[in-house]
Design a protein around this motif. Structure first.
Motif, short mmCIF file in Angstrom:
data_model
loop_
_atom_site.label_atom_id
_atom_site.label_comp_id
_atom_site.label_asym_id
_atom_site.label_seq_id
_atom_site.Cartn_x
_atom_site.Cartn_y
_atom_site.Cartn_z
N VAL A 91 0.86 -1.18 0.00
CA VAL A 91 0.00 0.00 0.00
C VAL A 91 0.90 1.23 0.00
CG1 VAL A 91 -1.77 1.29 1.25
CG2 VAL A 91 -1.82 -1.22 1.22
N THR A 92 0.74 2.09 -1.00
CA THR A 92 1.70 3.17 -1.23
C THR A 92 0.99 4.52 -1.20
OG1 THR A 92 2.96 1.64 -2.64
CG2 THR A 92 3.53 3.97 -2.78
N ASP A 93 0.99 5.15 -0.01
CA ASP A 93 0.45 6.50 0.08
C ASP A 93 1.52 7.49 -0.38
OD1 ASP A 93 2.29 6.61 2.16
OD2 ASP A 93 0.79 6.55 3.74
N ALA A 94 1.21 8.79 -0.31
CA ALA A 94 2.13 9.79 -0.83
C ALA A 94 3.48 9.75 -0.13
CB ALA A 94 1.51 11.19 -0.70
N GLU A 95 3.47 9.55 1.19
CA GLU A 95 4.72 9.50 1.95
C GLU A 95 5.55 8.29 1.55
OE1 GLU A 95 5.98 10.12 6.61
OE2 GLU A 95 4.25 8.84 6.17
N THR A 96 4.89 7.14 1.40
CA THR A 96 5.60 5.93 0.99
C THR A 96 6.13 6.06 -0.42
OG1 THR A 96 4.19 4.60 2.44
CG2 THR A 96 5.39 3.43 0.72
N MET A 97 5.36 6.72 -1.30
CA MET A 97 5.81 6.89 -2.68
C MET A 97 7.09 7.72 -2.74
SD MET A 97 5.09 5.91 -5.74
CE MET A 97 6.38 6.12 -6.99
N ASP A 98 7.21 8.71 -1.87
CA ASP A 98 8.45 9.50 -1.82
C ASP A 98 9.64 8.59 -1.50
OD1 ASP A 98 7.14 11.85 -2.37
OD2 ASP A 98 6.99 12.48 -0.27
N ALA A 189 -1.00 10.86 -16.96
CA ALA A 189 -1.16 12.08 -17.76
C ALA A 189 -1.17 13.34 -16.90
CB ALA A 189 -2.44 11.99 -18.58
N LYS A 190 -1.49 13.19 -15.61
CA LYS A 190 -1.54 14.35 -14.71
C LYS A 190 -0.23 14.56 -13.95
CE LYS A 190 -6.55 14.04 -14.01
NZ LYS A 190 -7.64 13.87 -13.01
N GLY A 191 0.76 13.72 -14.22
CA GLY A 191 2.05 13.85 -13.56
C GLY A 191 2.17 13.09 -12.25
N ASN A 192 1.18 12.27 -11.90
CA ASN A 192 1.25 11.47 -10.68
C ASN A 192 2.19 10.28 -10.87
OD1 ASN A 192 -0.84 12.97 -9.21
ND2 ASN A 192 -2.26 12.05 -10.68
N SER A 193 2.99 10.00 -9.84
CA SER A 193 3.95 8.91 -9.90
C SER A 193 3.33 7.62 -9.37
CB SER A 193 5.20 9.24 -9.08
OG SER A 193 5.84 10.39 -9.56
N TYR A 194 3.77 6.48 -9.97
CA TYR A 194 3.26 5.18 -9.54
C TYR A 194 4.39 4.16 -9.46
CZ TYR A 194 -1.43 6.97 -10.38
OH TYR A 194 -2.59 7.72 -10.32
N ASN A 195 4.34 3.37 -8.42
CA ASN A 195 5.24 2.23 -8.27
C ASN A 195 4.61 1.05 -9.01
OD1 ASN A 195 7.20 0.45 -7.37
ND2 ASN A 195 6.27 0.18 -5.35
N ILE A 196 5.38 0.42 -9.89
CA ILE A 196 4.87 -0.68 -10.71
C ILE A 196 5.74 -1.91 -10.51
CG2 ILE A 196 4.15 -1.39 -13.03
CD1 ILE A 196 4.17 1.53 -13.85
N ASN A 197 5.13 -3.07 -10.46
CA ASN A 197 5.87 -4.33 -10.34
C ASN A 197 6.95 -4.42 -11.43
OD1 ASN A 197 6.10 -7.32 -11.39
ND2 ASN A 197 5.64 -7.42 -9.21
N ALA A 198 8.19 -4.71 -11.02
CA ALA A 198 9.31 -4.70 -11.96
C ALA A 198 9.20 -5.78 -13.03
CB ALA A 198 10.63 -4.84 -11.20
N ASP A 199 8.66 -6.96 -12.67
CA ASP A 199 8.46 -8.00 -13.68
C ASP A 199 7.53 -7.51 -14.79
OD1 ASP A 199 10.04 -9.83 -12.34
OD2 ASP A 199 8.37 -10.80 -11.31
#
Length: 306
Positions: A91-98, A189-199
């Motif tokens: 679970v990746t909130d804004a703080e975790t995404m940083d 498209a809005k510039g939001n960052s996302y963590n994606i599974n590397a596989d």
């Protein structure tokens, strides 16, 4: 026998065995997902970097996509940020995404780049945000129990899936003899960052590049049958059947689906290889025996399992 006393005849035999594979794959692209034990043990880290450099030197174009889950977890613990998981995904909130961006795009990515460069290569570190090369969308996670009439949609924050891969930057670097090293961070498209599974990122990058091979380094010997034997030389039809009968299940299922999707999407072959073995990528590419599970599309490649 040490390296300094190795029988030179053995060296010549190894090179002779590798020659047909070098000739066959020169000019081809190989996408390698790097993670697990291969990223944490010193001898495996060194062999991986040297493998990438050797591949580039003989005319193959390696593209590295890396993970970093344990390193993210370690830093979150040090920062006293709780890690929560849903269906195996953080679970990746804004703080975790940083923290994810700091670890994947900074610490881990630049560490791999430095290792390859120290081995004599020319690596360039990227995230999917550079050149908007990984366009992402928010991943929708469904959860359902037998008591529920409909699945519940769970918001796990900045966790995404691949919407589109732009290959311009990767191809430009490869043409100039650089080895791209990509952190699996996408942007919408809005510039939001996302963590994606590397596989998943590695598979989609391989599809977009029309790669010869997708190689997924893992912590097991490969796909195994009920007797514990490694299965290899599989077609997409055979893999579908193994999923249907339950032979492929649990934690291996997402990795196999990623490999299967890549082959069905045009990648010539996908390999689930044992990252715990030194020089695993070279063993799989340049030897007859290999070191893992090979998946191909029989309709496109006949019985060709190289």
């Amino acid at each position: 026998m040490t390296e300094t006393t190795r029988d030179p005849r053995l060296v010549v035999e190894v090179l002779s065995e590798a020659l047909p594979y070098i000739q066959r794959f020169t000019g081809k692209t190989v996408v390698v997902k790097y993670g697990g034990n291969a990223m944490t043990e010193d001898t495996l880290i060194d062999s991986f970097a040297r493998n990438m450099v050797l591949m580039k030197e003989v005319g193959i174009n390696p593209v590295v996509v890396h993970g970093g889950g344990p390193q993210i977890g370690d830093l979150l613990t040090k920062l006293k940020i709780e890690s929560r998981f849903v269906n195996g995904m953080r679970v990746t909130d804004a703080e975790t995404m940083d923290v994810v961006e700091m670890v994947l795009g900074g610490l881990v990515n630049k560490g791999i780049v430095n290792l390859i460069n120290q081995a004599g290569g020319k690596a360039i570190g990227l995230t999917g945000k550079d050149g908007s090369q990984i366009r992402a969308r928010k991943l929708k996670v469904e959860h359902q129990t037998p008591e529920m009439t409909a699945p519940e949609i769970i918001d796990i924050g900045h966790v995404g899936e691949v919407e589109h891969i732009s290959t311009d930057l990767i191809e430009m670097l490869a043409e100039r003899d650089f080895i791209p090293v990509i952190a699996p961070i996408g942007v919408d498209a809005k510039g939001n960052s996302y963590n994606i599974n590397a596989d998943l990122v590695a598979g989609k990058v391989a599809e977009a590049l029309g790669a010869e091979k997708l190689m997924l380094l893992t912590n097991v010997a490969g796909l195994m049958n009920a007797e514990g034997e490694v299965l290899t030389g599989l077609t997409t039809v055979q893999v579908d059947a193994l999923i249907a009968d339950g032979t492929i299940h649990g934690g291996m299922l997402p990795k196999i689906r990623c490999a299967l999707d890549a082959v069905k999407g045009g990648v010539a072959s996908a390999h689930i290889i044992d990252g715990r073995v030194p020089h695993a990528t070279l063993l799989e590419i340049f030897t007859n025996a290999g070191v893992g599970t090979l998946i191909t599309d029989a309709e496109r490649h006949g019985n060709d399992a190289g």
